[in-house]
Write a protein that holds these residues in place. Structure first.
Motif, PDB file in Angstrom:
ATOM      1  N   GLU A  31     -11.903  -4.014   0.877  1.00 11.97           N
ATOM      2  CA  GLU A  31     -11.443  -5.187   1.622  1.00 11.97           C
ATOM      3  C   GLU A  31     -10.221  -5.819   0.959  1.00 11.97           C
ATOM      4  O   GLU A  31      -9.290  -6.250   1.641  1.00 11.97           O
ATOM      5  N   GLU A  32     -10.201  -5.854  -0.366  1.00 10.60           N
ATOM      6  CA  GLU A  32      -9.051  -6.392  -1.086  1.00 10.60           C
ATOM      7  C   GLU A  32      -7.811  -5.525  -0.848  1.00 10.60           C
ATOM      8  O   GLU A  32      -6.714  -6.043  -0.631  1.00 10.60           O
ATOM      9  N   PHE A  33      -7.979  -4.214  -0.841  1.00 10.61           N
ATOM     10  CA  PHE A  33      -6.865  -3.301  -0.569  1.00 10.61           C
ATOM     11  C   PHE A  33      -6.300  -3.548   0.820  1.00 10.61           C
ATOM     12  O   PHE A  33      -5.078  -3.631   1.010  1.00 10.61           O
ATOM     13  N   VAL A  34      -7.167  -3.671   1.817  1.00 12.58           N
ATOM     14  CA  VAL A  34      -6.728  -3.916   3.189  1.00 12.58           C
ATOM     15  C   VAL A  34      -5.933  -5.216   3.269  1.00 12.58           C
ATOM     16  O   VAL A  34      -4.855  -5.267   3.875  1.00 12.58           O
ATOM     17  N   ARG A  35      -6.425  -6.270   2.650  1.00  8.55           N
ATOM     18  CA  ARG A  35      -5.703  -7.554   2.657  1.00  8.55           C
ATOM     19  C   ARG A  35      -4.341  -7.435   1.974  1.00  8.55           C
ATOM     20  O   ARG A  35      -3.344  -7.973   2.462  1.00  8.55           O
ATOM     21  N   GLU A  36      -4.288  -6.743   0.836  1.00  6.85           N
ATOM     22  CA  GLU A  36      -3.020  -6.581   0.113  1.00  6.85           C
ATOM     23  C   GLU A  36      -2.003  -5.808   0.951  1.00  6.85           C
ATOM     24  O   GLU A  36      -0.822  -6.160   0.983  1.00  6.85           O
ATOM     25  N   VAL A  37      -2.447  -4.758   1.625  1.00  8.87           N
ATOM     26  CA  VAL A  37      -1.541  -3.982   2.479  1.00  8.87           C
ATOM     27  C   VAL A  37      -1.028  -4.854   3.614  1.00  8.87           C
ATOM     28  O   VAL A  37       0.169  -4.870   3.907  1.00  8.87           O
ATOM     29  N   GLN A  38      -1.911  -5.590   4.260  1.00 12.57           N
ATOM     30  CA  GLN A  38      -1.495  -6.454   5.359  1.00 12.57           C
ATOM     31  C   GLN A  38      -0.464  -7.472   4.895  1.00 12.57           C
ATOM     32  O   GLN A  38       0.522  -7.728   5.589  1.00 12.57           O
ATOM     33  N   LYS A  39      -0.662  -8.018   3.710  1.00  5.84           N
ATOM     34  CA  LYS A  39       0.265  -9.009   3.172  1.00  5.84           C
ATOM     35  C   LYS A  39       1.618  -8.370   2.843  1.00  5.84           C
ATOM     36  O   LYS A  39       2.670  -8.913   3.187  1.00  5.84           O
ATOM     37  N   LYS A  40       1.606  -7.226   2.180  1.00  5.93           N
ATOM     38  CA  LYS A  40       2.852  -6.572   1.768  1.00  5.93           C
ATOM     39  C   LYS A  40       3.624  -5.992   2.943  1.00  5.93           C
ATOM     40  O   LYS A  40       4.853  -6.060   2.982  1.00  5.93           O
ATOM     41  N   VAL A  41       2.929  -5.409   3.902  1.00  5.70           N
ATOM     42  CA  VAL A  41       3.597  -4.751   5.038  1.00  5.70           C
ATOM     43  C   VAL A  41       4.023  -5.770   6.085  1.00  5.70           C
ATOM     44  O   VAL A  41       5.036  -5.583   6.754  1.00  5.70           O
ATOM     45  N   GLY A  42       3.259  -6.824   6.206  1.00  7.23           N
ATOM     46  CA  GLY A  42       3.583  -7.846   7.188  1.00  7.23           C
ATOM     47  C   GLY A  42       3.193  -7.430   8.588  1.00  7.23           C
ATOM     48  O   GLY A  42       2.675  -6.334   8.815  1.00  7.23           O
ATOM     49  N   PRO A  43       3.486  -8.293   9.576  1.00  4.81           N
ATOM     50  CA  PRO A  43       3.039  -8.031  10.943  1.00  4.81           C
ATOM     51  C   PRO A  43       3.843  -6.950  11.668  1.00  4.81           C
ATOM     52  O   PRO A  43       3.392  -6.431  12.685  1.00  4.81           O
ATOM     53  N   ASN A  44       5.022  -6.611  11.160  1.00  7.10           N
ATOM     54  CA  ASN A  44       5.867  -5.652  11.874  1.00  7.10           C
ATOM     55  C   ASN A  44       6.232  -4.421  11.062  1.00  7.10           C
ATOM     56  O   ASN A  44       6.875  -3.506  11.581  1.00  7.10           O
ATOM     57  N   GLY A  45       5.878  -4.384   9.778  1.00  3.34           N
ATOM     58  CA  GLY A  45       6.251  -3.266   8.922  1.00  3.34           C
ATOM     59  C   GLY A  45       5.463  -2.003   9.214  1.00  3.34           C
ATOM     60  O   GLY A  45       4.440  -2.022   9.894  1.00  3.34           O
TER      61      GLY A  45
END
Length: 91
Positions: free
Chosen positions: A50-64
């Motif tokens: 779950e932490e990995f998923v959150r980190e990816v979402q934060k780093k990639v952003g909504p359009n990356g």
């Protein structure tokens, strides 16, 4: 595996203590990871995923987007599943 040609001799050995046919493999891993490296033992895989998923979402952003490849092995397959969970078809 040998080390450099100069200086004191260095040697290494690679083996897989995690496989079932390695006698005392789990004990070897525990002794190294917990007793020598002092790694915590109070974690669970769900929290890490779950932490990995959150980190990816934060780093990639909504359009990356993320480019990745799957070799067919466990590591890359798990990474692909988690990336898909994090950003869907943008992976």
């Amino acid at each position: 595996i040998s080390g450099p040609k100069t200086g004191p001799p260095l040697y290494g050995l690679q083996f897989h203590p995690e496989v079932t046919h390695t006698k005392h493999g789990k004990d070897l891993l525990k002794n190294f990871v917990v007793d020598i490296c002092n790694a915590p033992t109070d974690w669970n895989m769900q929290d890490i995923a779950e932490e990995f998923v959150r980190e990816v979402q934060k780093k990639v952003g909504p359009n990356g987007h993320v480019i990745g490849a799957v070799s067919g092995g466990v590591d890359s397959s798990v990474a692909a599943v988690l990336l898909n969970r994090a950003i869907g078809d943008r992976f």
